[in-house]
Scaffold this motif. Structure first.
Motif, short mmCIF file in Angstrom:
data_model
loop_
_atom_site.label_atom_id
_atom_site.label_comp_id
_atom_site.label_asym_id
_atom_site.label_seq_id
_atom_site.Cartn_x
_atom_site.Cartn_y
_atom_site.Cartn_z
N GLN A 1 0.83 -1.20 0.00
CA GLN A 1 0.00 0.00 0.00
C GLN A 1 0.87 1.25 0.00
O GLN A 1 2.04 1.22 0.39
N VAL A 2 0.25 2.35 -0.43
CA VAL A 2 0.94 3.65 -0.37
C VAL A 2 1.30 3.94 1.09
O VAL A 2 0.48 3.76 2.00
N THR B 1 4.85 5.42 -2.81
CA THR B 1 3.93 6.53 -3.14
C THR B 1 2.89 6.14 -4.17
O THR B 1 1.88 6.82 -4.33
N GLU B 2 3.13 5.04 -4.89
CA GLU B 2 2.18 4.60 -5.91
C GLU B 2 2.37 3.11 -6.17
O GLU B 2 3.51 2.63 -6.24
N GLN C 1 1.18 0.09 -8.84
CA GLN C 1 0.51 -0.34 -10.06
C GLN C 1 0.75 -1.83 -10.25
O GLN C 1 1.53 -2.44 -9.53
N LYS D 1 6.18 3.10 -7.35
CA LYS D 1 6.96 4.33 -7.21
C LYS D 1 7.16 4.59 -5.71
O LYS D 1 6.27 4.31 -4.89
#
Length: 453
Positions: free
Chosen positions: A2-3, A45-46, A48, A53
């Motif tokens: 998770q972020v 932070t991201e 996908q 990221k």
């Protein structure tokens, strides 16, 4: 995943945008500011499907190539991506970017990649600046680039990769705009002002060109502005105004007016001389451009008997560079204005065996072949998106002995080379050239030869 989750990543290489690339649980992780061989404690932070990221929380293991960036706005400007790497480290990282692209997209075990052609002094190399104008907190005019992922302009006065003459000219223009209280596009309740200042300096000619991009044909205090610029800038050879009324990422509009002086400045590259109007394309790093073009000439291996096609020829610089060594050069360009510039440049330099034509290479080449114009060498220097599939098909049908591919994007270069490899060509060598030190951009010249040639 998770972020916000913490992860530890070992960085394997630099990505094409200068970010560090590592892997976490078989997913690629992109971390801005991270360097090869560093171990990074990061925060996600991201997330996908194929990548993650993250941002640096702590350097667990630091690269010996990491240095303190000399530019005070490096972290926010976005113009440079890798000032935090020693120059030796930059050259190695860029070479690895090229090598990684060929390994990934061509499936070749070995590609001969020559040592990167770098600069002895990798600073102050840019001959042109085009900077957005705004007002700082105290109301003074500032000139700069948009901060990454925002519409806030970062003042880049004294930018270390611009030539000092460009920087000092920008400062002069800012001061005069301020003192004459000339409106800016960004001023509140005003949309008829100056948006951008463009300065170009001739390293060889020492000529200086200033262009103001405005949103209307009305420029308050125009005559006084011209007089002040002429007095303050003795090397100034032309002042122009370009009108761009559209909200677009394009800097220039369609209409340019010469306010004072010459419509075009003169600059030299080797023994070639060019007249450069404000919108004309010219390489930003003249010193490295000569290395790039000489690499193209080495790849072309001309004896004076060859017919050369310069596809995507722009204003004709590569074709004109090769013309003295070829039987004939035919340039192809889709933008009529650029082809006209190329024709004028050919006449200016007495390159009588070079001609330039408006159109698409995939359409003109087959017609020329039917008329008996069969290319021995095709040069292609496309945009970052690479070569059109139609053009690649045309090359394979035309079957030149040599194909010289000049690219500013290693990924599209390698993908296009795979098509040519499958069509009967082999890669002899790749020559990377560092056209833009301190940035992640890398140029490469690739020589492909037909197997049965």
């Amino acid at each position: 995943m998770q972020v916000g989750d913490p992860i530890i990543v070992t960085i394997k290489r630099l990505g094409i945008n200068g970010e560090g690339v590592g892997y976490y649980r078989r997913k690629a992780v992109f971390i801005d500011g991270a360097l090869p061989n560093e171990v990074i404690k990061a925060n996600v932070t991201e997330v996908q499907h194929k990548f993650i990221k993250a941002t640096i929380r702590q350097l667990e293991k630091k690269s010996p190539q990491r240095i303190k960036p000399p530019c005070p706005v490096f972290d926010v400007c976005g113009g440079c991506q890798i000032q935090h790497i020693s120059y030796e480290g930059q050259l190695q990282a860029k070479t690895d970017i090229v090598r990684e692209a060929f390994a990934r997209y061509t499936e070749l075990d070995v590609v001969k990649i020559k040592p990167m052609l770098g600069m002895e002094h990798p600073w102050a190399y840019r001959n042109k600046a085009q900077l957005q104008l705004d007002r700082g907190g105290n109301g003074d005019v500032i000139a700069g680039l948009y901060e990454m992922n925002s519409h806030r302009i970062v003042d880049i006065s004294g930018c270390p990769i611009q030539h000092p003459q460009v920087n000092s000219t920008i400062e002069t223009v800012k001061t005069i705009l301020q003192e004459l209280n000339i409106p800016l596009y960004t001023d509140k309740e005003n949309r008829d002002g100056v948006k951008t200042v463009v300065v170009r300096y001739g390293f060889q000619s020492t000529e200086l060109q200033v262009t103001l991009i405005t949103t209307s044909s009305q420029l308050p205090h125009q005559e006084e502005l011209i007089e002040r610029l002429r007095t303050a800038l003795p090397d100034l050879t032309g002042i122009a105004m370009n009108i761009n009324t559209k909200r677009t990422s394009l800097i220039f509009g369609e209409h340019t007016t010469t306010l004072w002086g010459k419509e075009a400045m003169v600059e030299s590259l080797g023994d070639l001389e060019f007249a450069l109007s404000p919108r004309a394309f010219f390489q930003l790093n003249p010193q490295q451009t000569i290395k790039l073009y000489e690499s193209v000439r080495a790849a072309a291996a001309l004896t004076g008997k060859e017919t050369v096609i310069d596809a995507y020829c722009g204003t004709g610089t590569i074709g004109l560079w090769l013309a003295p060594y070829a039987k004939e050069v035919h340039g192809i360009e889709t933008i009529a204005e650029a082809a006209e510039d190329a024709t004028r440049n050919a006449a200016r330099n007495g390159r009588n065996n070079a001609s330039f034509h408006v159109g698409k290479a995939e359409e003109l080449l087959p017609r020329w072949v039917k008329k008996g114009i069969s290319p021995d060498v095709i040069i292609a220097d496309p945009p970052r998106t690479g070569l059109e599939q139609e053009f690649l098909n045309t090359v394979l049908k035309t079957k030149p002995e040599r194909m010289v591919y000049v690219s500013c994007n290693p990924s599209t270069l390698a993908k296009d080379c795979k098509v040519l490899l499958d069509g009967g060509y082999e890669i002899q060598w790749v020559q990377p050239v560092d056209m833009f030190p301190q940035t992640s951009h890398v140029e490469a010249v690739t020589l492909l030869v037909r197997k049965n040639a």
